[in-house]
Design a protein around this motif. Structure first.
Motif, PDB file in Angstrom:
ATOM      1  N   GLU A  21      -7.626  -8.045  -0.604  1.00  0.00           N
ATOM      2  CA  GLU A  21      -7.325  -8.738   0.658  1.00  0.00           C
ATOM      3  C   GLU A  21      -5.826  -8.870   0.879  1.00  0.00           C
ATOM      4  OE1 GLU A  21      -9.266  -9.491   3.221  1.00  0.00           O
ATOM      5  OE2 GLU A  21     -10.835  -8.459   2.092  1.00  0.00           O
ATOM      6  N   GLN A  22      -5.094  -9.183  -0.188  1.00  0.00           N
ATOM      7  CA  GLN A  22      -3.634  -9.302  -0.070  1.00  0.00           C
ATOM      8  C   GLN A  22      -3.026  -7.963   0.330  1.00  0.00           C
ATOM      9  OE1 GLN A  22      -1.623 -10.430  -3.676  1.00  0.00           O
ATOM     10  NE2 GLN A  22       0.388  -9.975  -2.821  1.00  0.00           N
ATOM     11  N   ILE A  23      -3.482  -6.880  -0.273  1.00  0.00           N
ATOM     12  CA  ILE A  23      -2.967  -5.543   0.055  1.00  0.00           C
ATOM     13  C   ILE A  23      -3.262  -5.234   1.522  1.00  0.00           C
ATOM     14  CG2 ILE A  23      -3.156  -3.068  -0.420  1.00  0.00           C
ATOM     15  CD1 ILE A  23      -3.860  -3.843  -3.347  1.00  0.00           C
ATOM     16  N   LYS A  24      -4.474  -5.595   1.985  1.00  0.00           N
ATOM     17  CA  LYS A  24      -4.838  -5.370   3.394  1.00  0.00           C
ATOM     18  C   LYS A  24      -3.929  -6.167   4.332  1.00  0.00           C
ATOM     19  CE  LYS A  24      -9.809  -4.549   2.982  1.00  0.00           C
ATOM     20  NZ  LYS A  24     -11.117  -5.107   3.349  1.00  0.00           N
ATOM     21  N   ARG A  25      -3.660  -7.430   3.964  1.00  0.00           N
ATOM     22  CA  ARG A  25      -2.803  -8.270   4.817  1.00  0.00           C
ATOM     23  C   ARG A  25      -1.393  -7.699   4.906  1.00  0.00           C
ATOM     24  NH1 ARG A  25      -5.396 -12.555   2.291  1.00  0.00           N
ATOM     25  NH2 ARG A  25      -3.667 -12.805   0.815  1.00  0.00           N
ATOM     26  N   ASN A  27      -0.510  -4.611   4.470  1.00  0.00           N
ATOM     27  CA  ASN A  27      -0.532  -3.250   5.030  1.00  0.00           C
ATOM     28  C   ASN A  27      -1.751  -3.098   5.937  1.00  0.00           C
ATOM     29  OD1 ASN A  27       1.642  -2.054   3.124  1.00  0.00           O
ATOM     30  ND2 ASN A  27       0.187  -3.040   1.753  1.00  0.00           N
ATOM     31  N   PRO A  28      -1.740  -3.714   7.116  1.00  0.00           N
ATOM     32  CA  PRO A  28      -2.932  -3.720   7.970  1.00  0.00           C
ATOM     33  C   PRO A  28      -3.368  -2.349   8.469  1.00  0.00           C
ATOM     34  CG  PRO A  28      -1.038  -4.658   9.115  1.00  0.00           C
ATOM     35  CD  PRO A  28      -0.628  -4.434   7.700  1.00  0.00           C
ATOM     36  N   ASN A  29      -2.473  -1.379   8.460  1.00  0.00           N
ATOM     37  CA  ASN A  29      -2.837  -0.048   8.962  1.00  0.00           C
ATOM     38  C   ASN A  29      -3.320   0.887   7.851  1.00  0.00           C
ATOM     39  OD1 ASN A  29      -0.300  -0.041   7.828  1.00  0.00           O
ATOM     40  ND2 ASN A  29       0.550   1.483   9.239  1.00  0.00           N
ATOM     41  N   PHE A  30      -3.431   0.402   6.617  1.00  0.00           N
ATOM     42  CA  PHE A  30      -3.872   1.242   5.499  1.00  0.00           C
ATOM     43  C   PHE A  30      -5.361   1.552   5.604  1.00  0.00           C
ATOM     44  CE2 PHE A  30      -0.851   0.865   1.605  1.00  0.00           C
ATOM     45  CZ  PHE A  30       0.185   1.353   2.359  1.00  0.00           C
ATOM     46  N   LYS A  31      -5.724   2.772   5.241  1.00  0.00           N
ATOM     47  CA  LYS A  31      -7.124   3.167   5.122  1.00  0.00           C
ATOM     48  C   LYS A  31      -7.613   2.730   3.744  1.00  0.00           C
ATOM     49  CE  LYS A  31      -6.465   7.226   7.993  1.00  0.00           C
ATOM     50  NZ  LYS A  31      -6.397   8.675   8.025  1.00  0.00           N
ATOM     51  N   VAL A  32      -8.920   2.806   3.514  1.00  0.00           N
ATOM     52  CA  VAL A  32      -9.504   2.395   2.237  1.00  0.00           C
ATOM     53  C   VAL A  32      -8.866   3.165   1.073  1.00  0.00           C
ATOM     54  CG1 VAL A  32     -11.642   2.340   0.889  1.00  0.00           C
ATOM     55  CG2 VAL A  32     -11.683   1.741   3.303  1.00  0.00           C
ATOM     56  N   ALA A  36      -6.623   1.671  -2.175  1.00  0.00           N
ATOM     57  CA  ALA A  36      -6.913   1.957  -3.585  1.00  0.00           C
ATOM     58  C   ALA A  36      -5.691   2.571  -4.277  1.00  0.00           C
ATOM     59  CB  ALA A  36      -8.113   2.888  -3.698  1.00  0.00           C
ATOM     60  N   LYS A  37      -5.011   3.461  -3.582  1.00  0.00           N
ATOM     61  CA  LYS A  37      -3.820   4.095  -4.152  1.00  0.00           C
ATOM     62  C   LYS A  37      -2.724   3.060  -4.405  1.00  0.00           C
ATOM     63  CE  LYS A  37      -0.686   7.962  -3.358  1.00  0.00           C
ATOM     64  NZ  LYS A  37      -0.339   9.084  -2.478  1.00  0.00           N
ATOM     65  N   LYS A  38      -2.495   2.188  -3.420  1.00  0.00           N
ATOM     66  CA  LYS A  38      -1.495   1.122  -3.557  1.00  0.00           C
ATOM     67  C   LYS A  38      -1.882   0.189  -4.705  1.00  0.00           C
ATOM     68  CE  LYS A  38       1.970  -1.514  -2.178  1.00  0.00           C
ATOM     69  NZ  LYS A  38       3.339  -1.140  -2.421  1.00  0.00           N
ATOM     70  N   GLY A  39      -3.170  -0.127  -4.807  1.00  0.00           N
ATOM     71  CA  GLY A  39      -3.659  -0.971  -5.899  1.00  0.00           C
ATOM     72  C   GLY A  39      -3.388  -0.341  -7.252  1.00  0.00           C
ATOM     73  N   GLY A  40      -3.596   0.956  -7.354  1.00  0.00           N
ATOM     74  CA  GLY A  40      -3.324   1.661  -8.604  1.00  0.00           C
ATOM     75  C   GLY A  40      -1.855   1.596  -8.981  1.00  0.00           C
ATOM     76  N   GLU A  41      -0.994   1.757  -7.987  1.00  0.00           N
ATOM     77  CA  GLU A  41       0.454   1.672  -8.242  1.00  0.00           C
ATOM     78  C   GLU A  41       0.832   0.274  -8.720  1.00  0.00           C
ATOM     79  OE1 GLU A  41       2.255   2.765  -4.539  1.00  0.00           O
ATOM     80  OE2 GLU A  41       1.605   4.859  -4.682  1.00  0.00           O
ATOM     81  N   MET A  42       0.273  -0.738  -8.054  1.00  0.00           N
ATOM     82  CA  MET A  42       0.582  -2.121  -8.420  1.00  0.00           C
ATOM     83  C   MET A  42       0.075  -2.432  -9.839  1.00  0.00           C
ATOM     84  SD  MET A  42      -0.310  -3.938  -4.767  1.00  0.00           S
ATOM     85  CE  MET A  42      -0.095  -5.621  -5.317  1.00  0.00           C
TER      86      MET A  42
END
Length: 111
Positions: A21-25, A27-32, A36-42
């Motif tokens: 949810e935090q990643i979505k907030r 980066n509101p324009n991110f696709k699913v 997941a990619k951003k989550g992996g980096e984090m």
């Protein structure tokens, strides 16, 4: 009886479910897939993962207990359907036309 217990989530998946949810907030324009990619980096950049690894270890213990209980109670699903994970059974290899014609000639010779 109930179905076999599901495998526990990994530390990464437990963390990702809480951080999604935090990643979505942010980066509101991110696709699913981008989430997941951003989550992996984090996750890779994270230094202290002990909280999530402890939660995963606890989930694994609960899973192992549930599996033991499941097996003690007969170890099969209520309706008798057992789903196996993994690859499906291999189909027999198709014969080439040349191999079939060679067999036909052998059958004719033996008559």
């Amino acid at each position: 009886m109930s179905d076999k217990p599901k495998r526990p989530l990994s530390a990464y998946m437990i963390w990702l479910n809480s951080a999604r949810e935090q990643i979505k907030r942010e980066n509101p324009n991110f696709k699913v897939t981008e989430i997941a990619k951003k989550g992996g980096e984090m996750w890779r950049a994270m230094k202290d993962k002990s909280e999530w690894e402890a939660k995963a270890a606890k989930a694994k213990e609960n899973y192992e207990d549930a599996v033991k209980e499941f097996q003690a109670n007969g170890g099969s699903s209520a309706n008798g359907n057992s789903k196996k994970r993994g690859k499906a059974a291999k189909k027999p290899a198709k014969k080439s036309k040349k191999a079939e014609s060679d067999e036909d000639e052998e059958d004719e010779d033996s008559e």
